[in-house]
Design a protein around this motif. Structure first.
Motif, PDB file in Angstrom:
ATOM      1  N   GLY A   1      40.355  26.209  40.029  1.00 20.98           N
ATOM      2  CA  GLY A   1      39.950  25.449  41.209  1.00 20.98           C
ATOM      3  C   GLY A   1      38.557  25.799  41.680  1.00 20.98           C
ATOM      4  O   GLY A   1      37.785  24.922  42.079  1.00 20.98           O
ATOM      5  N   LEU A   2      38.209  27.074  41.643  1.00 19.74           N
ATOM      6  CA  LEU A   2      36.857  27.485  42.032  1.00 19.74           C
ATOM      7  C   LEU A   2      35.822  26.996  41.026  1.00 19.74           C
ATOM      8  O   LEU A   2      34.673  26.727  41.380  1.00 19.74           O
ATOM      9  N   LYS A   3      36.226  26.880  39.766  1.00 20.94           N
ATOM     10  CA  LYS A   3      35.310  26.421  38.719  1.00 20.94           C
ATOM     11  C   LYS A   3      35.144  24.907  38.710  1.00 20.94           C
ATOM     12  O   LYS A   3      34.033  24.396  38.529  1.00 20.94           O
ATOM     13  N   THR A   4      36.249  24.175  38.870  1.00 23.37           N
ATOM     14  CA  THR A   4      36.221  22.732  38.619  1.00 23.37           C
ATOM     15  C   THR A   4      36.739  21.870  39.759  1.00 23.37           C
ATOM     16  O   THR A   4      36.519  20.656  39.756  1.00 23.37           O
TER      17      THR A   4
ATOM     18  N   ALA B   1      46.503  27.534  50.949  1.00 25.05           N
ATOM     19  CA  ALA B   1      45.727  28.514  51.713  1.00 25.05           C
ATOM     20  C   ALA B   1      44.304  28.058  51.991  1.00 25.05           C
ATOM     21  O   ALA B   1      43.614  28.678  52.797  1.00 25.05           O
ATOM     22  N   GLY B   2      43.864  26.976  51.334  1.00 26.95           N
ATOM     23  CA  GLY B   2      42.484  26.531  51.509  1.00 26.95           C
ATOM     24  C   GLY B   2      41.497  27.292  50.660  1.00 26.95           C
ATOM     25  O   GLY B   2      40.286  27.187  50.870  1.00 26.95           O
ATOM     26  N   LEU B   3      41.989  28.050  49.683  1.00 23.26           N
ATOM     27  CA  LEU B   3      41.097  28.882  48.873  1.00 23.26           C
ATOM     28  C   LEU B   3      40.226  28.048  47.942  1.00 23.26           C
ATOM     29  O   LEU B   3      39.229  28.552  47.412  1.00 23.26           O
TER      30      LEU B   3
ATOM     31  N   VAL C   1      49.750  36.820  46.556  1.00 21.13           N
ATOM     32  CA  VAL C   1      49.057  36.886  45.273  1.00 21.13           C
ATOM     33  C   VAL C   1      47.696  36.202  45.342  1.00 21.13           C
ATOM     34  O   VAL C   1      46.684  36.739  44.883  1.00 21.13           O
ATOM     35  N   SER C   2      47.648  35.013  45.911  1.00 21.06           N
ATOM     36  CA  SER C   2      46.461  34.161  45.817  1.00 21.06           C
ATOM     37  C   SER C   2      45.256  34.715  46.555  1.00 21.06           C
ATOM     38  O   SER C   2      44.130  34.668  46.043  1.00 21.06           O
ATOM     39  N   VAL C   3      45.466  35.224  47.755  1.00 24.66           N
ATOM     40  CA  VAL C   3      44.332  35.649  48.577  1.00 24.66           C
ATOM     41  C   VAL C   3      43.583  36.828  47.954  1.00 24.66           C
ATOM     42  O   VAL C   3      42.349  36.791  47.849  1.00 24.66           O
ATOM     43  N   PRO C   4      44.266  37.906  47.519  1.00 24.38           N
ATOM     44  CA  PRO C   4      43.512  38.981  46.853  1.00 24.38           C
ATOM     45  C   PRO C   4      42.781  38.514  45.597  1.00 24.38           C
ATOM     46  O   PRO C   4      41.662  38.964  45.323  1.00 24.38           O
TER      47      PRO C   4
END
Length: 600
Positions: free
Chosen positions: A59-62, A113-115, A457-460
């Protein structure tokens, strides 16, 4: 595969209502006892953690993320079968379904989470959110999302029988696995494992050893500068190639077209006009190019929603009137009270974590259930869960009623975007459970567990990746730009935009709307996807080119060996995405521990 951030968060033609396949819907003797088991919950959480890691990285990449129902069903059946040889015997269909239900809930939490959108958008705006706040905030929004899905389940699945194609496919797969007693095409497991290990090795050699280049730059010059200044080239990323393999030729080539428009047609002109400082590289150009790219996606979203608005919103009103009418009234009442508590907690957290005034949060909460109902119908009728569009509607409403700081607008939008991200995924699982005669109450409990595990898991993972690689060319986070720009327009109008950016955004809006309208006719397969084009404009050109290369290779291979491609490309792609994501996280952890130097 889901896109920014939804499943797929893009415009799509309306799929016909599917007739459910013939499934084995009568559980075997003792199956109900073998549903909510320790191994199904633990296995679901473990598989979901893997999905969450890959969704954060991808998600951060694409800007895309994967709901994971199909993958979780295969991995869950395989794992439970292997475990059953020593403990408790083989899994039941309901146990496998509960495993994928849990895993899907965990895997959706990066989007909840909106990450992949609102949190990095706030970071880009210079606002920081404490880690504990993101964890609790995401868990609260996840609870709202799964409760909304549970309350809508009876009407959409039992009374109206909406298709929810992903849920049907998941149930069909689980039935096939248990009918044959094995995963079909046994070579898939080896392909997935081999692809993952190979990708991990390539990622290590690229990021740490430097033996594999990050990007092979394109030769030549534009506007008196090297082509690499405009991010032109091909990246050495197996994950991005896998995204292209799985997204398909039309979507991938649309991204390439968007990248060419941004980096070959527009960016050199910005340099010639002095509108952008080329020495800043990708970060400098993206400030301007974000506007036409987001304009394309918003135009496509408006047309797509307008075409379905009457049916979706009209039916949503009926959904709201039927809430609580379930075949398990005690659980229904419990769910309503849990929703009330979660709403109160959202009010408190909104004030403590984001500084949201109570009225801002109340407006967002008032929109949660209606927009979750709209999103649920999108997932049921079209197999598309329009998460970003629901968040954008909330931003517009918040900016209109309560004009003010852009950070508050982003936070208000994240309330709805987070809840609806979990709603669509949950209903796909409920559809599978409905066909397999699973217990909705047990699925709800497993989803609640998945929400908690996914938040932890996701936030860290997100914080570790961002601290190591930074937000920018390495992690472009295209979905964050949508939140940031819509907040700016909703609260401040067009003042303060880069030169001519407003005109570019308006042109992008009408081009996106026009392409989406054209795609509704006989030209559907020939018209570029406006959403994919917009994503291509937001990504570095080499990322879009790599995605396009993956799609082209698969298209060529399909002409030569269609049987082999259909059998192995899904496993090959899934292994590549998981392998690079896991290795990227491992490298970030080693950097944090001081065992290796920071990549790049």
């Amino acid at each position: 595969m889901n896109a920014p951030p939804e499943s797929l968060d893009s415009s799509a033609a309306v799929s016909p209502v599917l007739t459910p396949p013939r499934l084995v819907t009568s559980p075997a003797p003792g199956a109900l006892l073998g549903e909510l088991t320790a191994r199904s919950l633990v296995g679901g959480c473990a598989i979901g953690a893997l999905l969450a890691i890959t969704n954060v990285y991808m998600g951060l990449k694409t800007g895309w993320w994967e709901s994971g129902s199909i993958v979780a069903a295969v991995l869950g059946f395989s794992g439970l079968t292997a475990l059953g040889r020593r403990w408790g015997g083989g899994p039941t269909m309901l146990e496998t379904n509960l495993t994928q239900t849990t895993a899907s809930a965990v895997g959706a939490m990066p989007a909840v989470a909106g990450l992949l959108g609102s949190i990095p958008a706030l970071t880009m705006m210079g606002l920081s959110v404490p880690a504990w706040g993101i964890v609790v905030w995401s868990a609260t929004l996840g609870v709202l999302g799964v409760l909304a899905a549970y309350l809508l389940r009876s009407r959409l699945l039992e009374q109206e029988g909406l298709a929810f194609p992903t849920g049907v496919a998941t149930a069909e797969l689980i039935t096939a696995l248990h009918r044959t007693g094995r995963v079909e095409r046994p070579g898939r497991a080896q392909v997935l494992l081999g692809s993952g290990l190979f990708t991990m090795a390539v990622t290590w050699l690229r990021e740490v050893q430097g033996w594999v280049p990050m990007v092979t730059g394109a030769p030549g010059h534009l506007a008196g500068l090297s082509a690499s200044t405009f991010t032109l080239g091909v990246g050495w990323s197996p994950m991005l190639m896998a995204v292209g393999m799985m997204a398909g030729l039309q979507m991938s080539l649309s991204m390439v077209l968007g990248a060419l428009v941004s980096w070959v047609a527009i960016a050199p002109e910005l340099v010639r006009a002095g509108s952008v400082d080329a020495s800043l590289g990708y970060d400098g150009f993206s400030v301007w190019l974000t506007w036409p790219g987001v304009g394309l996606m918003v135009g496509a979203a408006v047309v797509s929603l307008a075409a379905q608005a009457r049916a979706l919103f009209g039916a949503a009103a009926k959904d709201l009137r039927s809430l609580g009418r379930t075949d398990e009234p005690s659980v229904g009442r419990w769910a309503v009270w849990a929703g009330v508590v979660a709403s109160l907690l959202t009010l408190v957290l909104g004030r403590m974590v984001f500084g949201l005034p109570v009225l801002h949060t109340l407006l967002a909460l008032a929109l949660v259930l209606p927009l979750c109902a709209v999103c649920a119908r999108g997932a049921g009728q079209m197999d598309i869960s329009p998460v970003s569009q629901m968040g954008q509607l909330t931003q517009v409403a918040s900016g209109t009623v309560f004009p003010g700081p852009t950070g508050l607008n982003v936070a208000a939008g994240s309330v709805v975007a987070g809840a609806v991200a979990q709603t669509g995924v949950s209903l796909w699982s409920y559809k599978a459970g409905h066909l397999l005669k699973s217990s909705p109450a047990r699925q709800l409990l497993s989803q609640m567990l998945g929400v908690l595990v996914g938040s932890l898991v996701s936030v860290p993972v997100y914080l570790l990746l961002v601290d190591t690689y930074g937000l920018g060319e390495a992690l472009p986070v295209p979905s964050a730009h949508q939140f940031r720009i819509l907040a700016s327009v909703s609260t401040q109008g067009l003042a303060g935009l880069p030169p001519d950016a407003a005109r570019a955004a308006v042109i992008g809006f009408f081009v996106g709307a026009g392409l989406t309208l054209a795609a509704r006719g006989r030209l559907e397969r020939l018209v570029p996807s406006a959403v994919a084009m917009g994503l291509g404009m937001l990504l570095p050109a080499h990322s879009a080119m790599t995605i396009g290369l993956g799609a082209l290779l698969v298209a060529l291979a399909r002409r030569l060996r269609p049987d082999m491609v259909d059998a192995h490309v899904p496993a090959l792609g899934a292994g590549a995405i998981a392998g690079e994501s896991i290795m990227g996280l491992l490298i970030a952890a080693l950097v944090a521990l001081g065992l290796i130097q920071r990549p790049g």
